[in-house]
Design an enzyme around this catalytic site. Sequence first.
Site, PDB file in Angstrom:
ATOM      1  N   PRO A   1       0.844  -1.210   0.096  1.00 14.44           N
ATOM      2  CA  PRO A   1      -0.139   0.009   0.143  1.00 14.44           C
ATOM      3  C   PRO A   1       1.002   1.260  -0.041  1.00 14.44           C
ATOM      4  O   PRO A   1       1.760   1.261   0.551  1.00 14.44           O
ATOM      5  CB  PRO A   1      -0.743  -0.288   1.184  1.00 14.44           C
ATOM      6  CG  PRO A   1      -0.404  -1.022   2.237  1.00 14.44           C
ATOM      7  CD  PRO A   1       0.556  -2.106   1.265  1.00 14.44           C
ATOM      8  N   GLU A   2       0.280   2.152  -0.916  1.00 13.84           N
ATOM      9  CA  GLU A   2       1.260   3.587  -1.068  1.00 13.84           C
ATOM     10  C   GLU A   2       0.155   4.546  -0.199  1.00 13.84           C
ATOM     11  O   GLU A   2      -0.873   4.350   0.218  1.00 13.84           O
ATOM     12  CB  GLU A   2       1.502   3.677  -2.298  1.00 13.84           C
ATOM     13  CG  GLU A   2       2.542   2.797  -3.133  1.00 13.84           C
ATOM     14  CD  GLU A   2       2.962   2.879  -4.338  1.00 13.84           C
ATOM     15  OE1 GLU A   2       3.175   4.130  -4.562  1.00 13.84           O
ATOM     16  OE2 GLU A   2       3.142   2.050  -4.970  1.00 13.84           O
TER      17      GLU A   2
ATOM     18  N   LYS B   1       3.020   6.945   4.507  1.00 15.29           N
ATOM     19  CA  LYS B   1       2.539   5.686   4.268  1.00 15.29           C
ATOM     20  C   LYS B   1       2.061   5.190   5.816  1.00 15.29           C
ATOM     21  O   LYS B   1       1.375   4.104   5.568  1.00 15.29           O
ATOM     22  CB  LYS B   1       3.427   4.720   3.719  1.00 15.29           C
ATOM     23  CG  LYS B   1       3.738   5.019   2.234  1.00 15.29           C
ATOM     24  CD  LYS B   1       4.522   3.890   1.867  1.00 15.29           C
ATOM     25  CE  LYS B   1       5.242   4.305   0.480  1.00 15.29           C
ATOM     26  NZ  LYS B   1       6.059   3.128   0.047  1.00 15.29           N
TER      27      LYS B   1
ATOM     28  N   ARG C   1      13.718  -2.838  -8.861  1.00 14.89           N
ATOM     29  CA  ARG C   1      12.208  -3.011  -9.042  1.00 14.89           C
ATOM     30  C   ARG C   1      11.749  -2.463 -10.472  1.00 14.89           C
ATOM     31  O   ARG C   1      12.484  -1.840 -11.126  1.00 14.89           O
ATOM     32  CB  ARG C   1      11.469  -1.767  -7.960  1.00 14.89           C
ATOM     33  CG  ARG C   1      12.004  -1.789  -6.797  1.00 14.89           C
ATOM     34  CD  ARG C   1      11.479  -2.891  -5.915  1.00 14.89           C
ATOM     35  NE  ARG C   1       9.959  -2.906  -5.968  1.00 14.89           N
ATOM     36  CZ  ARG C   1       9.218  -2.216  -5.198  1.00 14.89           C
ATOM     37  NH1 ARG C   1       9.789  -1.466  -4.395  1.00 14.89           N
ATOM     38  NH2 ARG C   1       7.751  -2.448  -5.172  1.00 14.89           N
TER      39      ARG C   1
END
Length: 271
Positions: A2-3, A54, A261
């Site tokens: 989650p961001e 976050k 990434r």
Amino acid sequence: MPELPEVQTIVAQLAPKLRGQVLRRLELFDAKLKDLDVGAAEGRVVRRITRLGKRAVFELAAPKSGAGNPVWLSVHLRMTGRLIWSESGATEAGRPPRARLVFDRGSLSFFDMRRFGILRLCRSLDEAAPMGLDPLAGDFTPQALESLLGSSRQEIKPWLMRQDRLSGLGNIYASEILFSARIHPARTGASLTRAEIRRLHAATGRVLRRAIKYCGVTFSDFQDSRGCIGSYQRLLGVYRRAGERCRRCRATIERVVQQQRSTFFCPRCQA
Ligand SMILES: [Zn+2]
């Protein structure tokens, strides 16, 4: 993972349920959390829930006004953390939660399969706050972004994910913001012109606000506090769209790897 928009969604959903409720018990089911001072949190009233970067931060006030300072419970979901609200007391089948906050009218369970999530009890809001600038805060201006970027030689996509610079962006939104700003992910911070920095700043707010409006995205491990699915996925411009057509120019979206990434971008409209 989650961001910012996903955490904002969770906070918006939980706030009306929890505000004013007394935290009766803070139950821990994971030895990694044993240092948490449960006694300092229990019996307190949830005054507000906010998002800092976050993190979801619960302000816990003394039960009687004037009976001491509040404490702040900070929850960072990291990779696989989920906060699931239940009014029936029922728990999810399968793995137990790592922690559970028990209130009079329900409980909030912290599930976290990979156990990277962080639960902290803080004595001040400053202690709970992340190091980087929040990209939705009023002090995130084009000038602030320019000075943060400074003469950075780092590629802009991994730079956007540095939590000591901006707090709240991860792999999905870093790719999406650069697509929206038409900036190539391998550009360095120092190479950006003032006009590009302005575009990057505007795209950051635009992408995040729109994602919040649609309750963020939901991939395999993330669920919001009701276990629901965010609907921003179908609006993603580039993320996980390698091989598909750019919605803007019809070129083929590409995937590259930056600092281990995946980065997704349009090779034609991101220069
Ligand atoms: Zn394109």
